[in-house]
Design an enzyme around this catalytic site. Structure first.
Site, PDB file in Angstrom:
ATOM      1  N   GLU A   1      60.828  71.202 -53.493  1.00  0.00           N
ATOM      2  CA  GLU A   1      62.059  71.978 -53.365  1.00  0.00           C
ATOM      3  C   GLU A   1      61.960  72.998 -52.233  1.00  0.00           C
ATOM      4  OE1 GLU A   1      61.392  71.192 -57.839  1.00  0.00           O
ATOM      5  OE2 GLU A   1      60.193  71.465 -56.016  1.00  0.00           O
TER       6      GLU A   1
ATOM      7  N   ASP B   1      25.240  46.606 -55.507  1.00  0.00           N
ATOM      8  CA  ASP B   1      26.026  46.594 -54.263  1.00  0.00           C
ATOM      9  C   ASP B   1      25.890  47.862 -53.423  1.00  0.00           C
ATOM     10  OD1 ASP B   1      26.954  44.137 -55.127  1.00  0.00           O
ATOM     11  OD2 ASP B   1      28.792  44.967 -55.998  1.00  0.00           O
TER      12      ASP B   1
END
Length: 369
Positions: free
Chosen positions: A55, A206
């Site tokens: 706003e 990984d």
């Protein structure tokens, strides 16, 4: 005068511009329309934490253009806030600017707001309407709404699989089942999350970074590791400056905890009765740490645990047009003895991404909010 959907759609488009930047605050957009009901005089969206809300940005935009907002209508995608945080109450700013009407998509369930913004606007003589664009606004802020109402994040599990459901071969090979387009799309979903969660198995196998690549974003999501025995290597690639690394464990190893904390990790001990991490308690703790959307990219075992405990809200599944036969699936939830025992989902969205298909499916048994 009834709400004009086009202006709310413009406000929603503004809110979408905050998708990767406003966390943990909601993604909010605001469009201010002149009293003639046709002319946009200002617009804006919520800035990163500590910055102005939608706003205020819209009113600043109007002022920069030399436009008067007195008597104007503000279309905003969430109830204007009513509390003093790092910024002042937006409802008071709208009143002070002379806004005559506010059209909002949703009431803010934040206990610090929860209708108070609307009440103060009405008390000041501002006409308030609520409901236009509610579904779209809810989707943009599904994690924030979950945290405010349920006190836990919205949990999204991402997986890439072949058409026959294989996410990795029996030897663990999984890179890459899906296309570069699907992987890029997955990074966009990472970018909108407050945090990315994985398990220690994925970390050890990984050594992933779990960061956002190829998507323009001003912030990287935090990282959450489920590591019951505190095996996270001290040289893991997960330790990236500027983002938090939360490690949930059942271990009471003071030495390893101290070593990880020296790297900036936040180690939280939450054991269950079986010597594993209490996953439900972990979600509650992440809610307290202002995590709205939790993006899960884990392996078969942790996925299975989350699924069996009913802690996943939706699946983000990329399906490649190939068959891989026996291997690892998304996660083990059985063995089931009857078809009716399988948890039910509802397709929320099915979209082509390159040569692959992206399926977004939501669990029917998860509590609503």
């Amino acid at each position: 005068m009834t709400a004009t959907p086009d202006f709310m759609q413009q406000a929603l488009a503004q809110a979408a511009q905050a998708l990767y930047s406003s966390n943990p605050n909601p993604r909010v957009g605001c469009v201010i329309v002149a009293p003639d009901g046709r002319t946009v005089v200002g617009q804006g969206h919520t800035q990163p934490v500590g910055g102005p809300h939608a706003e205020v940005m819209a009113m600043r935009h109007a002022a920069a253009l030399g436009n008067d907002v007195r008597g104007a209508t503000a279309y905003v995608t969430l109830e204007p806030c009513a509390h003093q945080g790092r910024t002042g109450p937006c409802c008071d700013a709208l009143v002070a600017a002379g806004i005559g009407r506010v059209v909002a998509a949703l009431e803010d369930p934040n206990p610090l707001v929860a209708g108070q913004g609307f009440a103060r606007l009405r008390a000041a003589g501002v006409h308030v309407e609520v409901g236009a664009g509610a579904n779209e606004a809810r989707e943009l802020n599904i994690g924030f709404l979950s945290r405010m109402v349920r006190k836990t994040p919205w949990v999204r599990m991402k997986a890439a699989a072949s058409l026959d459901g294989t996410t990795a071969l029996a030897n663990g090979q999984s890179q890459w089942i899906t296309s570069p387009e699907a992987r890029a799309d997955g990074h966009a979903w990472r970018a909108r999350a407050c945090a990315v969660l994985t398990g220690i198995g994925t970390v050890l196998q990984d050594n992933p970074r779990l960061d956002v690549r190829g998507i323009e974003t001003a912030r990287q999501p935090h990282v959450v590791i489920v590591d019951s025995r505190l095996q996270t290597p001290l040289d893991a690639k997960l330790f990236v400056p500027g983002r938090n690394c939360y490690i949930y464990t059942a271990s009471d190893s003071a030495a390893k905890t101290e070593a990880l904390q020296a790297l900036g990790a936040i180690v939280i001990r939450l054991p269950n009765a079986h010597g594993k991490v209490d996953l439900a308690a972990m979600l509650r703790d992440l809610g307290r740490r202002a995590i709205n959307e939790l993006h899960v990219e884990a392996g078969f075992q942790l996925n299975g645990s989350l699924l069996r405990e009913g802690l996943i809200d939706e699946l983000l599944l990329y399906l490649a047009p190939k068959l891989l036969g026996s291997g690892r699936g998304i996660g083990h939830i059985g063995p089931l003895t009857a078809l009716a025992e399988g948890p039910e989902l509802a397709f929320h969205d099915v979209t082509s991404v390159g040569p692959d298909i992206r399926v977004l499916a939501r669990f029917a048994q998860r509590p609503a909010f």
